[in-house]
Write an enzyme that holds these catalytic residues in place. Structure first.
Site, PDB file in Angstrom:
ATOM      1  N   GLU A  35       0.840  -1.209   0.000  1.00  0.00           N
ATOM      2  CA  GLU A  35       0.000   0.000   0.000  1.00  0.00           C
ATOM      3  C   GLU A  35       0.871   1.253   0.000  1.00  0.00           C
ATOM      4  O   GLU A  35       0.772   2.093   0.893  1.00  0.00           O
ATOM      5  CB  GLU A  35      -0.895   0.002   1.245  1.00  0.00           C
ATOM      6  N   ARG A  46       3.420   7.637  -0.119  1.00  0.00           N
ATOM      7  CA  ARG A  46       4.452   8.674  -0.228  1.00  0.00           C
ATOM      8  C   ARG A  46       5.504   8.382  -1.306  1.00  0.00           C
ATOM      9  O   ARG A  46       5.869   9.265  -2.090  1.00  0.00           O
ATOM     10  CB  ARG A  46       5.148   8.809   1.123  1.00  0.00           C
ATOM     11  N   CYS A  91      -2.770  33.525  10.017  1.00  0.00           N
ATOM     12  CA  CYS A  91      -2.584  34.129  11.339  1.00  0.00           C
ATOM     13  C   CYS A  91      -2.193  33.090  12.388  1.00  0.00           C
ATOM     14  O   CYS A  91      -2.949  32.832  13.335  1.00  0.00           O
ATOM     15  CB  CYS A  91      -3.864  34.840  11.754  1.00  0.00           C
ATOM     16  N   GLU A  92      -1.053  32.456  12.172  1.00  0.00           N
ATOM     17  CA  GLU A  92      -0.525  31.445  13.099  1.00  0.00           C
ATOM     18  C   GLU A  92       0.990  31.469  12.962  1.00  0.00           C
ATOM     19  O   GLU A  92       1.490  31.505  11.836  1.00  0.00           O
ATOM     20  CB  GLU A  92      -0.952  30.028  12.683  1.00  0.00           C
TER      21      GLU A  92
END
Ligand SMILES: *Cc1c(COP(=O)(O)O)cnc(C)c1O
Length: 415
Positions: free
Chosen positions: A274, A277, A343-344
């Site tokens: 499976e 990546r 905004c982080e």
């Protein structure tokens, strides 16, 4: 191996300049190389050509139907983890007999959908799930083929968030209990057919030894089950093979193949894999435009029009992605943080990175973004999701439109 390279000072995806694509479709945009995708599939497939095997590409790594269809045309099956992924896989032309369904929390409607589709097997992750599948199969007058996902208690030596084969992880069933469940199912759950054993220990593994450790344990389980008269036809090894983001020495599929083939000699099973990546990671880039640069008192910042909603991996796993200029320039290198507009403070692509002197309007390629890139993206900060493009040779095609503001409020209504 991938097909993103410089030709003179311009960055190319296969035979087309990335800046040409960006000019036509805007930024941020995901660009995939189809030649890289097909090559990755072929490399994995060739690694196992001497033994019976089935590759079930893991849909969650990159779920675009054009990506799925590229692998399916090469003969791939799919590994799904939701009804939504099953829907996508079927739209992309997947053969139901090559679909395996993993995941700890399958809903009843999802199980029903998979049974009606006629998938190859369920990778079952809990005793309750096993009973639920039996019940639904009975209601539909169908037989459900399954493997139990065993948790071998093996350390995958990867990031804790993507390590899945330890006892403390939520995945699978421990060996002893798994064997009991197979026997219980054989004697009591008449709508189930045990056909395999499954094991997936984590993601971004850069060593072969954890796979081999897990395999040794799985082999013992298969031997025990066969003694109990349970006919194990499939050994599902899961995914997890890592890639090179920076300087990882990720094993080539052929090396993984050699180890697995030698360890499974004489076992008389069809191997299922499976991979996610390793198939798509280095086959995709995220192209962003520099909006502003600023010299803070302590740091330099390069602010791009892409953000953590487009590519969450740096904020989630503190992961490294190489950053390349789409057009090389000869200025002096700088050290800077590459950040998005969200905004982080977790909204970054690189920290204290040595980079060419990007200026406002320049384009950059954020590398190795093909896996867990778009598929993990969100609309956070009400940012429409990026456009996705597939390159083939000197041509490209939009395989998913950039979202519009209207898409952002789809299904919402005033109270
Ligand atoms: C995520 C996942 C995969 C794919 O993992 P990669 O590391 O991307 O190869 C395979 N199988 C299962 C069950 C998964 O959850």
């Amino acid at each position: 191996m991938h097909f993103f390279t410089y030709k003179k000072n311009k960055f190319y995806a296969e035979d087309i300049a990335v800046e040409k694509i960006a000019k036509e479709v805007g930024t941020p945009c995901y660009v995939y190389s189809q030649k890289t995708l097909t090559r990755h599939y072929a490399a994995f497939d060739e690694a196992f050509e001497s033994v019976p095997h089935l590759i079930c590409y893991s849909v969650k790594a990159n779920s675009n139907i054009a990506v799925l269809n590229t692998f399916i045309k090469q003969g791939s099956g799919v590994d799904i983890v939701s009804g939504g992924e099953l829907f996508r896989a079927l739209k992309a032309g997947a053969n139901p007999k090559k679909i395996v369904y993993s995941g700890v929390g399958k809903r009843e409607d999802e199980i029903e959908y998979a049974l009606k589709t006629g998938i190859l097997m369920f990778n079952v992750e809990s005793p309750e799930e096993l009973r639920t599948i039996n019940k639904i199969a009975g209601r539909l007058k169908k037989k459900a083929s399954f493997a139990v996902r065993v948790n071998p208690n093996v350390d995958a030596k990867t990031h804790p968030y993507i390590s899945t084969g330890l006892k403390k992880n939520k995945f699978g069933i421990a060996t002893e209990q798994a064997i009991k469940e197979y026997i219980f199912a054989k004697n009591n759950l008449k709508n189930l057919v045990p056909i395999g054993v499954d094991c997936h220990i984590g993601s971004q593994l850069t060593q072969i030894s954890p796979f081999v450790d897990a395999l040794k344990k799985t082999k013992n389980i298969i031997a025990t089950l066969r003694k109990e008269g349970i006919d194990v036809k499939y050994l599902d090894m899961g995914g997890g093979l890592g890639i090179t983001y920076k300087d990882e020495d990720a094993p080539h599929p052929s090396k993984y193949g050699k180890a697995v083939i030698s360890e499974t000699k004489g076992l008389d099973v069809t191997l299922i894999f499976e991979p996610g990546r390793v198939m798509v990671g280095n086959a995709g880039i995220l192209v962003a435009k520099v909006l502003y640069t600023k010299q803070g008192t302590e740091k330099n910042f390069i602010i791009t029009d892409a953000a953590m909603n487009d590519l969450a991996r740096p904020s989630l796993y503190d992961s490294y992605h190489a950053i390349k200029p789409v057009r090389k320039n000869s200025g002096k290198e700088i050290i800077a943080d590459v950040v998005g507009p969200i905004c982080e403070s977790g909204d970054f692509f690189a920290k204290d990175r040595e980079l060419p002197p990007f200026k406002s309007g320049d384009l950059m390629a954020i590398m190795s973004a093909g896996a867990y890139g778009f598929s993990m993206s969100s609309n956070y900060n009400s940012r429409p999701r990026a456009v996705e493009v597939m390159v083939t040779g000197n041509k490209f095609k939009i395989i998913r439109d950039r979202e519009s503001y209207k898409d952002l409020i789809k299904g919402e209504r005033l109270s």
